[in-house]
Design an enzyme around this catalytic site. Structure first.
Site, PDB file in Angstrom:
ATOM      1  N   CYS A 142     -23.680  -2.714   2.869  1.00 48.72           N
ATOM      2  CA  CYS A 142     -23.233  -1.912   4.016  1.00 48.72           C
ATOM      3  C   CYS A 142     -24.214  -0.798   4.378  1.00 48.72           C
ATOM      4  O   CYS A 142     -24.119  -0.207   5.455  1.00 48.72           O
ATOM      5  CB  CYS A 142     -21.853  -1.324   3.740  1.00 48.72           C
ATOM      6  SG  CYS A 142     -20.620  -2.595   3.433  1.00 48.72           S
ATOM      7  N   HIS A 170     -20.746   3.959   9.057  1.00 52.57           N
ATOM      8  CA  HIS A 170     -20.462   2.573   8.679  1.00 52.57           C
ATOM      9  C   HIS A 170     -18.965   2.310   8.865  1.00 52.57           C
ATOM     10  O   HIS A 170     -18.141   3.211   8.680  1.00 52.57           O
ATOM     11  CB  HIS A 170     -20.874   2.348   7.217  1.00 52.57           C
ATOM     12  CG  HIS A 170     -20.382   1.049   6.683  1.00 52.57           C
ATOM     13  ND1 HIS A 170     -20.650  -0.150   7.302  1.00 52.57           N
ATOM     14  CD2 HIS A 170     -19.610   0.748   5.598  1.00 52.57           C
ATOM     15  CE1 HIS A 170     -20.079  -1.119   6.622  1.00 52.57           C
ATOM     16  NE2 HIS A 170     -19.433  -0.608   5.590  1.00 52.57           N
ATOM     17  N   ASN A 203     -15.109  -5.026   8.980  1.00 57.57           N
ATOM     18  CA  ASN A 203     -16.355  -4.578   8.369  1.00 57.57           C
ATOM     19  C   ASN A 203     -17.383  -5.707   8.465  1.00 57.57           C
ATOM     20  O   ASN A 203     -17.199  -6.762   7.857  1.00 57.57           O
ATOM     21  CB  ASN A 203     -16.085  -4.203   6.901  1.00 57.57           C
ATOM     22  CG  ASN A 203     -17.307  -3.669   6.179  1.00 57.57           C
ATOM     23  OD1 ASN A 203     -18.425  -3.733   6.697  1.00 57.57           O
ATOM     24  ND2 ASN A 203     -17.112  -3.148   4.983  1.00 57.57           N
TER      25      ASN A 203
HETATM   26  N1  COA Z   1      -1.902  -6.809   2.302  1.00 57.43           N
HETATM   27  C1  COA Z   1      -0.766  -6.348   1.750  1.00 57.43           C
HETATM   28  N2  COA Z   1      -0.750  -5.685   0.592  1.00 57.43           N
HETATM   29  C2  COA Z   1      -1.919  -5.486  -0.040  1.00 57.43           C
HETATM   30  C3  COA Z   1      -3.127  -5.963   0.478  1.00 57.43           C
HETATM   31  C4  COA Z   1      -3.084  -6.647   1.702  1.00 57.43           C
HETATM   32  N3  COA Z   1      -4.198  -7.132   2.309  1.00 57.43           N
HETATM   33  N4  COA Z   1      -4.128  -5.607  -0.357  1.00 57.43           N
HETATM   34  C5  COA Z   1      -3.559  -4.945  -1.379  1.00 57.43           C
HETATM   35  N5  COA Z   1      -2.238  -4.890  -1.180  1.00 57.43           N
HETATM   36  C6  COA Z   1      -1.236  -4.262  -2.037  1.00 57.43           C
HETATM   37  C7  COA Z   1      -1.707  -4.068  -3.454  1.00 57.43           C
HETATM   38  O1  COA Z   1      -1.538  -5.257  -4.215  1.00 57.43           O
HETATM   39  C8  COA Z   1      -0.819  -2.955  -3.930  1.00 57.43           C
HETATM   40  O2  COA Z   1       0.419  -3.485  -4.273  1.00 57.43           O
HETATM   41  P1  COA Z   1       1.258  -2.881  -5.523  1.00 57.43           P
HETATM   42  O3  COA Z   1       1.499  -1.438  -5.168  1.00 57.43           O
HETATM   43  O4  COA Z   1       2.479  -3.723  -5.529  1.00 57.43           O
HETATM   44  O5  COA Z   1       0.359  -3.071  -6.708  1.00 57.43           O
HETATM   45  C9  COA Z   1      -0.614  -2.110  -2.672  1.00 57.43           C
HETATM   46  O6  COA Z   1      -0.955  -2.955  -1.566  1.00 57.43           O
HETATM   47  C10 COA Z   1      -1.456  -0.874  -2.631  1.00 57.43           C
HETATM   48  O7  COA Z   1      -2.780  -1.258  -2.945  1.00 57.43           O
HETATM   49  P2  COA Z   1      -3.922  -0.214  -3.088  1.00 57.43           P
HETATM   50  O8  COA Z   1      -5.140  -0.919  -3.579  1.00 57.43           O
HETATM   51  O9  COA Z   1      -3.400   0.976  -3.828  1.00 57.43           O
HETATM   52  O10 COA Z   1      -4.108   0.190  -1.556  1.00 57.43           O
HETATM   53  P3  COA Z   1      -5.104   1.242  -0.954  1.00 57.43           P
HETATM   54  O11 COA Z   1      -4.363   2.215  -0.157  1.00 57.43           O
HETATM   55  O12 COA Z   1      -6.101   1.733  -1.967  1.00 57.43           O
HETATM   56  O13 COA Z   1      -5.908   0.347   0.095  1.00 57.43           O
HETATM   57  C11 COA Z   1      -8.009  -0.754   0.406  1.00 57.43           C
HETATM   58  C12 COA Z   1      -6.678  -0.745  -0.337  1.00 57.43           C
HETATM   59  C13 COA Z   1      -8.798  -1.959  -0.059  1.00 57.43           C
HETATM   60  C14 COA Z   1      -7.732  -0.868   1.896  1.00 57.43           C
HETATM   61  C15 COA Z   1      -8.724   0.575   0.100  1.00 57.43           C
HETATM   62  O14 COA Z   1      -8.772   0.808  -1.279  1.00 57.43           O
HETATM   63  C16 COA Z   1     -10.118   0.599   0.645  1.00 57.43           C
HETATM   64  O15 COA Z   1     -10.334   0.523   1.848  1.00 57.43           O
HETATM   65  N6  COA Z   1     -11.111   0.756  -0.228  1.00 57.43           N
HETATM   66  C17 COA Z   1     -12.488   0.793   0.195  1.00 57.43           C
HETATM   67  C18 COA Z   1     -12.889  -0.565   0.659  1.00 57.43           C
HETATM   68  C19 COA Z   1     -14.242  -0.566   1.254  1.00 57.43           C
HETATM   69  O16 COA Z   1     -14.583   0.333   1.951  1.00 57.43           O
HETATM   70  N7  COA Z   1     -15.002  -1.623   1.001  1.00 57.43           N
HETATM   71  C20 COA Z   1     -16.267  -1.817   1.562  1.00 57.43           C
HETATM   72  C21 COA Z   1     -17.213  -0.751   1.104  1.00 57.43           C
HETATM   73  S1  COA Z   1     -18.560  -0.653   2.065  1.00 57.43           S
END
Ligand code: COA
Length: 352
Positions: free
Chosen positions: A129, A279, A309
Site C-alpha cells: 500500500c 492511502h 483498497n
Molecule cells: N463481516 C462481518 N463480520 C466480520 C467481518 C466481516 N467482513 N470481519 C470480521 N468480522 C467480525 C469478527 O469476526 C469479529 O467477530 P467476533 O466479535 O464475534 O469475534 C467482529 O467482526 C469484530 O472484528 P474486529 O476484527 O474486532 O473488527 P474491527 O473493528 O477491528 O474491524 C477491520 C476489522 C479489518 C475492518 C479493521 O481491523 C481494519 O480495518 N484493520 C486495518 C486493515 C487495513 O487497513 N488493511 C490494509 C492495510 S494497508
C-alpha cells in the site's frame, strides 16, 4: 529552476461493480450463488471500513495487473502529452504481480510496445500500500540526479483472484478491489519554488512484517509449495493474513507522525496544501489521521467507498477520480500519506 514534477496522471478500474450485498454471494470464481457464501453484510462493512462497493476484473482469466497498469499508463501518458517511446524508466508497484518473476514492469513495457534492444529500465517495487510514495521518491531522485528523464510510475492490482471467499477470509476479503493508477514524472522548468515534487520520505518497520502478509510459498521449505492449494484445511497460505487491529493502530499512529514530519520538513502550513490524499485502507483510519494530525477535514479526499483498497493504486486513483469530478485542478498541491504491509509508510508533497 528545474524540478522533478508529475507531468501527467491516469487511472483505470474495471467495469464490474461488486456491492457489499453482492459480495457475500460470490464464490471463488466470482459467480453470484443463490446461497450466501460468506457471513458478512453491508451494514458491518460500511460501518467498520466505509466501503460500499469495489471493482473486479471480468472472471474470464483475461486480466493481469500489467493489463490494468497498461490502461492507467496510457491515460497518464496522454495526460502528460507524451508517448511511451519517450519513457526511459518504468517503476511498477504491485503486490499482485503477473507471475513470480520476472517483475511486472517488463510485461507492461512489452504491452506498451517499447520492448526490444533499446528498451528502457524496468523496476518492480514491493511496498504494497506504500508503493506509490516509495516509487515517487525513487522517481524524484532519478530525475533530479539526471539518471532518467521520463519515468512511468504505475501502481496496479488484481486482488480479486487471491481472496478467500468464505467466512474464514471475510476480514480481509471485503477490503480489497482491483484497479490501477499511473503517473509520468520528469523534469520541469519552473520559477515557482513550491511546484513539482517538494518532499518525500519513506519508512519501514520490519517488526510488523507478519501482521499483514501473503505467503503463497516459502522458499526455505522443500518442496517450497508444501500444501494442497485446493484443500481448505491446508490452503490458508494462499490467502492474505492480517492482524487487523494491529494494522489499524500502526496505520493511524505512523500516518499521523508522517503527516507532521512532511509538513515540518517541507516548511509548509495547511494554507499551502490544497488536498490531503491518504492511502485508502479504511475510512476510519483516514478520519482518525485527519483528526489527530489536525488536517482541515474539507481537504481530505477519499474514494474507498467506491473502490475499496486498491493498494499501490489508491493515491493516483483518488487524485484522478477527483480531477474528473472537477475538484482537483491543475497545479493543486497535494500531501499524500500512505501505510502498508511491511510495515511501510511515508508521505509525499507534490503538485499535479
Ligand atoms: N463481516 C462481518 N463480520 C466480520 C467481518 C466481516 N467482513 N470481519 C470480521 N468480522 C467480525 C469478527 O469476526 C469479529 O467477530 P467476533 O466479535 O464475534 O469475534 C467482529 O467482526 C469484530 O472484528 P474486529 O476484527 O474486532 O473488527 P474491527 O473493528 O477491528 O474491524 C477491520 C476489522 C479489518 C475492518 C479493521 O481491523 C481494519 O480495518 N484493520 C486495518 C486493515 C487495513 O487497513 N488493511 C490494509 C492495510 S494497508
Amino acid at each position: 529552476m528545474v524540478r522533478a514534477s508529475i507531468l501527467g496522471l491516469g487511472s483505470y478500474v474495471p467495469d464490474r461493480i461488486v456491492t457489499n450485498d453482492e459480495l457475500r454471494f460470490l464464490n471463488e470464481k466470482h459467480e453470484v450463488c443463490a446461497e450466501q457464501q460468506t457471513e458478512t453484510n453491508d451494514e458491518w462493512i460500511k460501518a467498520r471500513t466505509g466501503i460500499e462497493q469495489r471493482r473486479y476484473v471480468p472472471n474470464d482469466s483475461g486480466f493481469a495487473s500489467s493489463d490494468l497498469g497498461l490502461f492507467a499508463a496510457k491515460n497518464a501518458l496522454e495526460d502528460a502529452g507524451t508517448t511511451a517511446k519517450e519513457l526511459d524508466c518504468i517503476i511498477f508497484a504491485t503486490l499482485s504481480p503477473d507471475i513470480h518473476f520476472p517483475g511486472t514492469a517488463v510485461f507492461l513495457q512489452s504491452k506498451l510496445g517499447i520492448d526490444g534492444e533499446t528498451g528502457c529500465a524496468c523496476f518492480d517495487i514491493r511496498q504494497q500500500c506504500s508503493g506509490f510514495v516509495y516509487g515517487l521518491q525513487m522517481a524524484d531522485a532519478f530525475v533530479r540526479t539526471g539518471i532518467y528523464k521520463k519515468i512511468l510510475l504505475v501502481g496496479a492490482e488484481v486482488h480479486s483472484h487471491s481472496l478467500d471467499y468464505t467466512t474464514r477470509g471475510r476480514d480481509v476479503m471485503v477490503l480489497f478491489g482491483d484497479g490501477a493508477g499511473a503517473a509520468v514524472i520528469g523534469p520541469k522548468e519552473t520559477d515557482d519554488a513550491k511546484e513539482g515534487i517538494l518532499h518525500t520520505h519513506c519508512q519501514a518497520d520490519g517488526a510488523g512484517a507478519m501482521d499483514l502478509h501473503l505467503k503463497v510459498f516459502e522458499i526455505a521449505k522443500l518442496p517450497y509449495v508444501y500444501y494442497d492449494a485446493n484443500d481448505r484445511e491446508q490452503n490458508q497460505i494462499k490467502y492474505p493474513q492480517m492482524n487487523g487491529k494491529k494494522v489499524f493502530l500502526n496505520a493511524v499512529r505512523n500516518m499521523v507522525v508522517s503527516v507532521q514530519r512532511a509538513m515540518r520538513e517541507a516548511n509548509l502550513t495547511w494554507e499551502d496544501i490544497d488536498w490531503f490524499v491518504p492511502h485508502q485502507a479504511n475510512l476510519r483510519i483516514n478520519e482518525a489521521v485527519v483528526q489527530y494530525a489536525e488536517i482541515p477535514p474539507e481537504k481530505a479526499l477519499n474514494t474507498i467507498q467506491f473502490y475499496g483498497n486498491t493498494t499501490a493504486a489508491t493515491v493516483p486513483l483518488t487524485i484522478d477520480h477527483y480531477r474528473k469530478a472537477g475538484k482537483v485542478k491543475k497545479g493543486d498541491r497535494i500531501l499524500s500519506t500512505v501505510f502498508g504491509a511491511g510495515f511501510t509508510w511515508g508521505s509525499a508533497i507534490f503538485t499535479v
